[in-house]
Structure formats: structure tokens, C-alpha cells
Design an enzyme around this catalytic site. Sequence first.
Site, PDB file in Angstrom:
ATOM      1  N   LYS A  63       9.548 -18.854  -1.087  1.00 30.55           N
ATOM      2  CA  LYS A  63       9.415 -20.313  -1.031  1.00 30.55           C
ATOM      3  C   LYS A  63       8.026 -20.670  -0.498  1.00 30.55           C
ATOM      4  O   LYS A  63       7.512 -20.001   0.414  1.00 30.55           O
ATOM      5  CB  LYS A  63      10.504 -20.869  -0.110  1.00 30.55           C
ATOM      6  CG  LYS A  63      10.648 -22.391  -0.103  1.00 30.55           C
ATOM      7  CD  LYS A  63      11.799 -22.812   0.819  1.00 30.55           C
ATOM      8  CE  LYS A  63      12.012 -24.308   0.874  1.00 30.55           C
ATOM      9  NZ  LYS A  63      13.132 -24.682   1.781  1.00 30.55           N
ATOM     10  N   SER A 115      16.369 -27.838  -0.284  1.00 36.03           N
ATOM     11  CA  SER A 115      14.984 -27.908  -0.696  1.00 36.03           C
ATOM     12  C   SER A 115      14.457 -26.630  -1.343  1.00 36.03           C
ATOM     13  O   SER A 115      13.399 -26.661  -1.962  1.00 36.03           O
ATOM     14  CB  SER A 115      14.109 -28.234   0.522  1.00 36.03           C
ATOM     15  OG  SER A 115      14.196 -27.191   1.478  1.00 36.03           O
ATOM     16  N   SER A 147      19.399 -25.991   3.012  1.00 37.26           N
ATOM     17  CA  SER A 147      18.399 -25.849   1.951  1.00 37.26           C
ATOM     18  C   SER A 147      18.405 -24.523   1.207  1.00 37.26           C
ATOM     19  O   SER A 147      17.706 -24.381   0.199  1.00 37.26           O
ATOM     20  CB  SER A 147      16.996 -26.104   2.505  1.00 37.26           C
ATOM     21  OG  SER A 147      16.784 -27.485   2.652  1.00 37.26           O
TER      22      SER A 147
END
Lengths: 522, 470
Positions: B73, B148, B172
Amino acid sequence: MSRPAAPSGPAARRSGYEVVVGLEVHLALRTRTKLFCPCAASGDEAGATAGAATAGAAAAGDGSGETQPNRHVCPVCLGLPGALPVPNARAVELAVRFAAALDCAVPEVTAFARKHYGYPDAPKNYQISQHDRPVGLGGALDLPNGRRVRLVRCHLEEDAGRLIHPTYADHSLVDLDRAGAPLIELVTAPDLRSGEDARAFLEEVRALARALDVSDATPEEGRMRADVNVSLRRPGEPLGTKVEVKNLNSFKSVQAAIESEATRQERLLQAGRGVSQETRGWNEGGQKSYVMRTKEEAADYRYLDDPDLPPIRLTAAWLAAVRAATPETPAALRRRYAAAGLKPDDADRLATDADLSRAFDALVDAAGRAAGATAPAPAAQALANWLLVEVVGWAHAANTGVTALRLTDPGPAGRLAALVALVEAREITGPTAKALLGEVLAGADPRALVAARGLRQVSDAGELAGWVDGVLAAHPEVAAGAREQPKAVNFLMGRVMQASRGQARPDAVRALLLERLGIGDA
Amino acid sequence: MTSARETAAAVRSRRVTAVEVAETALAAAASSTSNAFVTLAEARALARAAAVDAAITAGRDPGPLAGVPVAVKDNICTAGVATTAGSAVLRGFVPPYDATVVARLEAAGALVIGKTNLDEFAMGSSSETSVFGPVRHPADPGRVAGGSSGGSAVAVAEGVVPLALGTDTGGSVRQPAAFCGVFGIKPTYGRLSRYGVIAYASSLDQVGVFSRDADDAAVALSAMAGRDPADATTAARAADELGPVPVDLRGLRVGRIADLWQGVSDGVRAALDGVAARFVESGATVVDVELPLVEAAVSSYYLIAMAEASSNLARYDGTLYGLRLGEARDGHEAVARATRAAGLGREVQRRVLMGSFALSAGYADAYAERAARVRRRIADALQDALAGVDVLLAPTAPTVAWRQGERLDDPLAMYVADVTTCLANLSGMPALSLPAGAAEDGLPAGAQLIGPAWSEARLLGWARAVTAKA
């Protein structure tokens, strides 16, 4: 300032007002690394030694631009994304040591908090400090004049970077070498009553910080800084509106700023105008303060317990170990030296100078070790006299520091103690000893020197008479006038000592001279 | 689809080279149309792959993840590879250091092939607020991938990589895992280092893993877990055994958090009932548990997250790195103002402003401190619930993936959906989302398991037992 001591007396009052002063003192901790990262704390490569720490601070302190900025930085103290602080155990230990020595209550759990303010010297736009769980709460410091100054708190925090404003530039530069270095902040109750008081407090704090090996406490290098809070009131009335004055980089500035601020407030109050709560800066050149921000602009720091730094549990066992490893405080040193028979001034001088006190203790130890049944150790006062007058004078003349003489090591301390012992045992005279001091400090054994050069003090009546009579014969007119001119005896004494190459026992020489001149004991 | 374990075995036995694996993964990432990747780390991946191959040739142990491609990420720092957190304010920021989790994955032989898309600064549940544009759902490009960590979820769902790292502050990792039909775990707070993870809400943030099954997650966690001298919040026991232990489900007590069953879509409820039924079939008992204060969890969570975010994001002022707008001659404040106004998106600004307010003098008591008190009580309530049962079962998200843009103007609707996942972050407990089958429109639903602190090994074992029968 020649105002008398006892500043709480009428002298400190102005037109019936009493000056009330509280201080916030910042001390740079003597650690090798910064508070939350492995970068050198002093801005110096080596960092570890006190000498290096001083050199580093000096390099960063003068703003001459000769040293390279931003050499001692890493992702943590630069506040780069994702970097995390990790507390420096040594810094926590030193802060607790200091807090405990100030009789602060040391909590079982201490914690860090973020104090938010936006300024380019703070790369995270917050400072990691302590808020509701500082390392010390309360406490007090007794000044040598007997005044007790209560403390509010003692906490750990990280230092900010340094801004450089190049002349004729439309921008400023940031040097973050100092950012993240460990500081102790000490906050006093409003217990001080004058600039002089404040100065005495700062001197005592400096002595304590140095004695405990907590901080170099050198204001001239920015390693000890103070902000003052000043207000006026009628004695006995509640506290008046306080004004904070910042940017004070010497004890002299602190004293001057307090007196100047007290005068400013006194004029306002006399004129029937109120004092408004504000923060002022100190202009060293103009010796006056200027407004930095008013109460309306007061910052809201939005304190937040730092989620990156779990609270630290200070166990009883750990605290006991810290206390055990804490050197003596100046107050304790003063008591100990007084009990050893030192004159108050000498006791105070040793107690407030960590280097001298360590040297003195080593000297006493060495003298004690060398002493035997037949040769008692020299009196503490004699050792103090030699250290504080002769050694300090010699070091000064040689343009070196007392620390460089390594008197805390058994070797050098033993040799100096032996020299003093020779004088005290009347085996050599004072002048002989002074003449040998340089060589002894450089590593020579005083006994060997005395033996090799035949410098032992002479008490033999026949030998002394020879020197005395020779001098009297050489200066008949001085001898004749000696009855009216007491100084003449000293002149003749000097000639005799010279003739004996410093070896004649002085009190015997004086007695013999007086006898020959027919003068009674003066 | 090859698992991480199979890939590592193939590379170790030289049936395929790590370089070939890296090239395949890089090509797949480049051809993906879901906007899952924002930066590809070709040079880094190929260099690591060559090193793994060299180690194998030389007879050295290349590590348990030898030649396994992973996606990271974009809020996790990678030395020499741009790391932006999906924000304009960090455009062009290239970290000089690796996050500890990245360094440890690579030390175990893994190949970081690229950085994945996310909601800006990980603030969101749909991966739509990135400066790089929205992530698209792998099964329906008109839907969100969840967030997210949407890019990482998609990278695994599309088979580009068998493993991906995300971060989980309030769900997330788990929620996009549920939306995309993959496995996602948020370990116990303190299990994985946060060093090098761009902070959103430090006391809630934890790195998580996306995978296709529980065993791959265990291998990845084992490679990364353990105390990190650079992160004071990692725990001493963080390196405890993590492999999924084979678990006999007979006698296992599963607690359904009844409150969280409310307001769940029919399809999701049916999928969850299916998981509950599989537990029962395997000999476990399923009981309903009450969890007081659940209704206060989202408020508490958002107040804490926003307060910490307002502090963590204060550093993005244009002074030292990233975007700088405005004129230096106008001063620090003017530069900071201009940089933040243009560099931070609406949702990020909203959270920073609300968080600053919650911490400000006169309000901290009513907001930040109250939220902290509620947080402690919720943690206690979860602890109490787990005294009566072994594991808690809840939906990962109340619905399947929603349509792109559907909730962007309704932040509250987006926030409320976090109620199911934020409990684990508030309490620090480990939680995972396992694929629970299809729900509405054939889209995946996820079932969430929450266990006591440090129970990851058991949690993964139970998850494997019930997924295997799906």
C-alpha cells in the site's frame, strides 16, 4: 547590581509594590544521542565526552555559518513520514535524577505528550514534551541565602531546530541539528522577588545540573535558557497580571529583563493603567523588551498523549538505582565541606563547581591514603588553599583548565597531595613548593624532586644564623632603621629566603631576625 | 491461482526463477485496468529477484517467501520508490528508508513489485479519494473496491500477487478484503512494526495482510512480526508463533455480536448465516452475545482517529519535502496554508479540522477525553464477551461493494458502516475477514472473526477450517 541581599525586604519593593517572579528554565541534557533517535545530541560527531559536547555546542551556537548545518539528522528528527520516536533511556534517567534531587515527586508512570505549534523550527509542527505526567511534580530548591524556591514541575522535552536569517535574503534557513536534542524544563512557583533572586536561583540550578552530571548548563552555548514571568502586587494581595519575557540567553539578561519589566509595570500601575497579559521578547542590544504576542493570540497547544510513545513505568527498584547513582548535590557538598572544616567561601566555591569539587575530593582521598601514624594527612583547608589558589592560578597562567590536569585520577591527585603534605609537615617551605608545582602537575614526584635537589627546609640554628647575619651585614642601613620601619623586616626576610634558596624555615628566620634587631615579637 | 507457498516452493526448487515470477507479476500489474497500482517498482523487484536466484544457486536459504511477489500500500515507505499516501501533498516524495515490514518481507525473500492505490492518507472506505483516481472493483468496474487499502485487495483478487500489505485503522484491510472476496487480517496492535508506515491514527493503525488463504497470511505475518527497536509500540511477544494451527472446531464457542447483525443486507446476512452454519456443522456452538456501547463505537473511533490525524498530518506544511506552494518570502504560515489547501483533499481536510477542534482548549474534555474513556469501556466489553466465548463472529461490512461515487457526498453514511470493523482497532484485538460467498448481485461478502489479543494463530486456524468448506 550592588543591592543588598535579602531581596524580599523593602529594597525589592517599588513604590510599595512587590515584584513577583517565576522562572521556566531549560537545560540541555548531557546525553550522547538525541531524545528520540540515535543522532548525536550535541551536534558533534563524537558527542560522548563533555569536551566534545562543549565544542559541538559552540559550533552550533555562534551563528557564524562556518559549520555545516543539518549534519546530525535522520528520518525521526526530521519528522519524515512514517518515522517514529523511541525514548532515550539515559535521558529519562538524567531527568529523573535531576527531578529527584530537587525533591520533586517522581510518579510511577511518566508519559510524553505532543504540544502543537506551527513553526519551521519544529519539523513535525509539534514538539514532543510532557503534559499531565511529567517526570517530576512539586519539589523545591534552597538557595544559599536561605530562600526556598518551590517548584511546580520538571519535565523532559525535545529541543527545536535553529532558524538562520541570512542578511538581504527573502527567506530563512532551518538547521535541525539541535532538533530533538533532550531538554529538561523546570518551572518554579512565583517565589522569587527580584532579578537578583532569579540570578541566584539560576546559579544554584547550574551548579546542581553540573554536580549531578545532568547538563553542561552553559547559557553562552544555549545549553541553559530561561523565560521569566514577572508581575507586581501590593504585599499580601493576590498575584497581579503576569508578563512573560523570553529570549534570555544569560543570567545577566535574566536579571536585567526582570528589573526592566518590573520598572515598566510599576510605571503602568503608577499611571493608573493596568498591565496586560502578554509575552515579550528581550532585546539584548537595547536592554529592553518588546511585545511578541498578546493574550488574545495565546497559543492553544492542543496537547495529545503521544500515541507513538507508551507511558514509561518507573519502578521503585529502578528509582532506587537512579538515586544511588546520583552524585551529591551542591547543598550536600556545602554541608560536607563545612563539616570538614573548610571556610564557608571555599566550601561554596567547591560546591558550585563540579570540576573543582571532584578534584578536591580526589585530593582528600589521595592525602588520606598516603597518611600514616607518623605523617598525618594535611588539613582539608590546606588542600583547599592549594587547589583553589595555587592550582587554579597555575592553570589560569598556563591557559588551561583544571580538568585538563586530571586531578581526579589517583596519580596526579596523589602527587599534588604529597606536595602539600611536604609543606604541612614543614619538610619544605611554601616558596619551594610553589616553585615545584608546575613540575609536580606535569607528573614529577615531589619527594624525588626534593631529595634530588636538596630542597628540604632548613631549621638548623647555625645554618639559619649564617644566612641572617650575612644579610644583616650586607644591609646595615636597613637593619638600623628596622625599629621604625616594620616593613624593613619583611625586606630582610625576603633576602634571607633568597639566600637560602627558599629552604630556610620562615618562622625561625623571622624569630631570629627580630632577636638580632632587638625588636619584640610584633 | 498460485499461493505464496506454492510460488516460494517452485522458486526454491528452481522450477521457475524469481526473475520470471517478478516479470510475470509486473506485467500483470501493468495490464490491470482497476487502477490498483500507482507505482511499479520494476528495478527494485528485478534486483531482489536476481538476488534470490543467486542465493538459491549458491545454496543459501532464500527465505520462506523466496521469489513471492508482493504489493505494498502506498502509505508504507519504500526506499527509493515514491510513497505518496495517495495525496498531492506527498507527490514526488521518495523515502530514504524502508518501513520495517517491507524490509522484513524482503529479507524473507519477497519481491516488492509496486505500490497500491488507497484513499488519501488511508482516510476512507472506498479507495476513491486518491490523487491517482479511484480503484475499481475487480468484478464490476462501476463499483468501489472498498478501502482504504482497495488497491492491495484488488491486486490479490486479480491474482497479480498472492500477498499484499495494507493498513487497517478502522477496517481498511478487512472491509476491502470482504468487498473483493479475499482474505484480510489485521493483527493485534503491536504485532507488526509501524516504523515507516505513514501515520493516520497511530494508536489504531496496524499493518495488515491480504491473501487468498489463511496459510499464506500466516507465512507473511511470521516474516514480519516481532519487536522492532524503531517502534516503541511493538510488543515483546509480537514474535510468538503465528502459523495457523490445525484446529478441531468441536466444543468451540462462537459468539455472534447480535447488535452488528442489525442493519445488514439480506445477502450479507445469508452469507454470514452460512458461515455460522459451517461452524455448527464442525461441532462448534454459536451463541448470541451482547456488546454494550456498540452504538458509541463509531463516534469514539472517529474522534480518536481524527484527533490523532490532525496531529500526524501537521507536518505536511511544504517546508521539508513533498509539495510546496506559496512564496517563501511570505513566511512559513503562508506556505503551509497554500500547500495544505491545494495539497490535501476534502475528506482529509475535514478530518484534520474536526480533529483539531476535538483537541482544542475547552473541547478536549467533551470530545477527545470522553472518546478515550468510551474506548476503554468498549475494550473492556469485548474482553468480557471473550471471557464467555472463544471467538466473536460479525459481518465485515453491512453490505456488498457500493457504486462508485455513491457515498462520496455522504461521509456520515460511510463512517457508520465502520461500526463492524472499528471494534478491533479500538481494543487492539486481532480480527480477520474471510470470504463468505456471494451476496447481492453476486458480489462477495465477508465474515469477520475477532479474537483476544495475540490469538492470531488460533484465529487463522478457525478461519481456515470454515473457509475450506465454503
